[in-house]
Design an enzyme around this catalytic site. Sequence first.
Site, mmCIF file in Angstrom:
data_model
loop_
_atom_site.group_PDB
_atom_site.id
_atom_site.type_symbol
_atom_site.label_atom_id
_atom_site.label_comp_id
_atom_site.label_asym_id
_atom_site.label_seq_id
_atom_site.Cartn_x
_atom_site.Cartn_y
_atom_site.Cartn_z
ATOM 1 N N GLU A 1 0.828 -1.201 0.000
ATOM 2 C CA GLU A 1 0.000 0.000 0.000
ATOM 3 C C GLU A 1 0.864 1.254 0.000
ATOM 4 O OE1 GLU A 1 -4.143 -1.210 2.098
ATOM 5 O OE2 GLU A 1 -2.507 -0.946 3.499
ATOM 6 N N CYS B 1 3.624 8.468 1.245
ATOM 7 C CA CYS B 1 4.174 7.460 2.135
ATOM 8 C C CYS B 1 4.245 6.161 1.329
ATOM 9 C CB CYS B 1 3.242 7.322 3.333
ATOM 10 S SG CYS B 1 3.740 6.041 4.473
ATOM 11 N N CYS C 1 6.673 -7.105 6.465
ATOM 12 C CA CYS C 1 7.808 -6.593 7.229
ATOM 13 C C CYS C 1 8.283 -7.686 8.175
ATOM 14 C CB CYS C 1 7.385 -5.356 8.029
ATOM 15 S SG CYS C 1 8.770 -4.543 8.880
ATOM 16 N N CYS D 1 2.200 -2.879 15.449
ATOM 17 C CA CYS D 1 2.114 -2.456 14.043
ATOM 18 C C CYS D 1 1.457 -3.555 13.216
ATOM 19 C CB CYS D 1 3.509 -2.151 13.514
ATOM 20 S SG CYS D 1 3.550 -1.779 11.742
ATOM 21 N N GLY E 1 7.096 -2.302 5.491
ATOM 22 C CA GLY E 1 8.476 -2.753 5.360
ATOM 23 C C GLY E 1 9.482 -1.957 6.152
ATOM 24 N N GLU E 2 10.665 -2.526 6.288
ATOM 25 C CA GLU E 2 11.786 -1.872 6.953
ATOM 26 C C GLU E 2 12.793 -1.488 5.864
ATOM 27 O OE1 GLU E 2 12.921 -0.535 9.723
ATOM 28 O OE2 GLU E 2 14.847 -0.320 8.710
ATOM 29 N N SER F 1 12.722 5.981 7.274
ATOM 30 C CA SER F 1 12.413 5.623 8.657
ATOM 31 C C SER F 1 12.892 4.210 8.952
ATOM 32 C CB SER F 1 10.900 5.722 8.863
ATOM 33 O OG SER F 1 10.554 5.457 10.204
ATOM 34 N N HIS G 1 10.244 4.648 20.279
ATOM 35 C CA HIS G 1 9.085 4.145 21.038
ATOM 36 C C HIS G 1 9.348 3.807 22.502
ATOM 37 C CE1 HIS G 1 7.126 4.264 17.234
ATOM 38 N NE2 HIS G 1 7.745 3.212 16.750
ATOM 39 N N ASN H 1 -2.253 4.326 16.721
ATOM 40 C CA ASN H 1 -3.391 4.051 15.838
ATOM 41 C C ASN H 1 -3.883 2.630 16.086
ATOM 42 O OD1 ASN H 1 -3.484 6.540 14.279
ATOM 43 N ND2 ASN H 1 -1.478 5.918 13.503
ATOM 44 N N CYS I 1 -0.037 5.638 10.335
ATOM 45 C CA CYS I 1 1.152 4.896 10.779
ATOM 46 C C CYS I 1 0.777 3.553 11.389
ATOM 47 C CB CYS I 1 1.901 5.683 11.846
ATOM 48 S SG CYS I 1 2.429 7.284 11.320
#
Length: 371
Positions: A111, A124, A131, A138, A186-187, A220, A245, A319, A362
């Site tokens: 996405e 984005c 991931c 997440c 993804g990372e 990120s 975090h 979220n 996010c």
Amino acid sequence: MSEQPKAGQLTLVAPRRAKPQRHLADLTMAERRAAVVELGEKPFRADQLSRHYFARLTGSPEQMTDLPGDSRDRLVEQLMPSLLTSVREITCDDGMTRKTLWKLFDGSLVESVLMRYPDRVTMCVSSQAGCGMNCPFCATGQAGLTRNMSTAEIVEQVVAGARALARGDVPGGPGRISNIVFMGMGEPMANYKAVVGAVHRLVDPAPEGLGISARGVTVSTVGLVPAIEKLSREGLPVTLAVSLHAPDDELRDTLVPINTRWKVAEVLDAAWNYAAITKRRISIEYALIKDINDQEWRADLLGRLLKGKLVHVNLIPLNPTPGSKWTASRPEDERAFVRRLEFHGVPVTVRDTRGREIDGACGQLAAATPV
Ligand code: SAH
């Protein structure tokens, strides 16, 4: 599709899968010239194709009137295959936010989200299907890692957004993309080569690339230290965002499982080094989770770690994601957290929750199959 990972399980190396077809956007200018020569054409055809794709944003042979008819179709077929198929588009904020679900050539789903603001347009983008970092809050992490995306698959998300804006499909009149954030699925630092290639295609001046300012690009990461170090030496002054975090290893080990490899201190050291080399301010991402990481003492600890550094903290009200037992912090706890950071002189903002109602904010990108 991949299997759901067990708690804390990391997947650092992507499963080997069939690769998507080669595309112009995978290649440097020199490689493009070599590729057209291989196809029996003169090198300058690569420049023409690049102009169509990166400057005029066109992929249809009919519009490439400066190319002879027979080579046109062949060049487009060989170097501009269609890599993404739009499966579904959902919008909110009167069309100013739009999330697209894409199907890749092998059926993998990813996405991307386009967000128009009065003064900028941010896209984005995803860098992997799924991931492997498995952060428990997440949605993307919960389904595991399917595969890495290619450079061109990453770039195509941006080109699709740029085309929609140029056509005037997004309310507010024709526009351009000013910012790109690698904050989709993804990372990015686990798909290093393809991501750096994509950043080049985004920031290289047209017609070599899209000519977007590197200052507008943010990569990120959960904190893959060796990759951060490598990125700092690429000569690409993009903004680095670190998904922190938690300021303490004990909690971060559970919220961001990669912390079991590289600790808070190591990640921050790599970030400060990145800032020193690139002169770019580090973005610290911190999702505020009620009664988990939002205590004042943690804000204080975070403030002490960050004070005096070239840094900005983005607090993200958590979220909602399917099956998650966690929720966003109480407003008074969020305010207290902000105040503690400000007390230490650390610049901080609370991120808006754009796209939340379309599961486009996010941590909500799961590329669920349409119903
Ligand atoms: N893997 C990279 C790129 C994804 S960016 C990274 O983690 O940095 C997505 C951002 O949203 C990350 O900062 C992530 O930690 C954060 N995020 C994930 N789930 C979230 C949620 N439920 N609410 C708010 N932010 C979330």
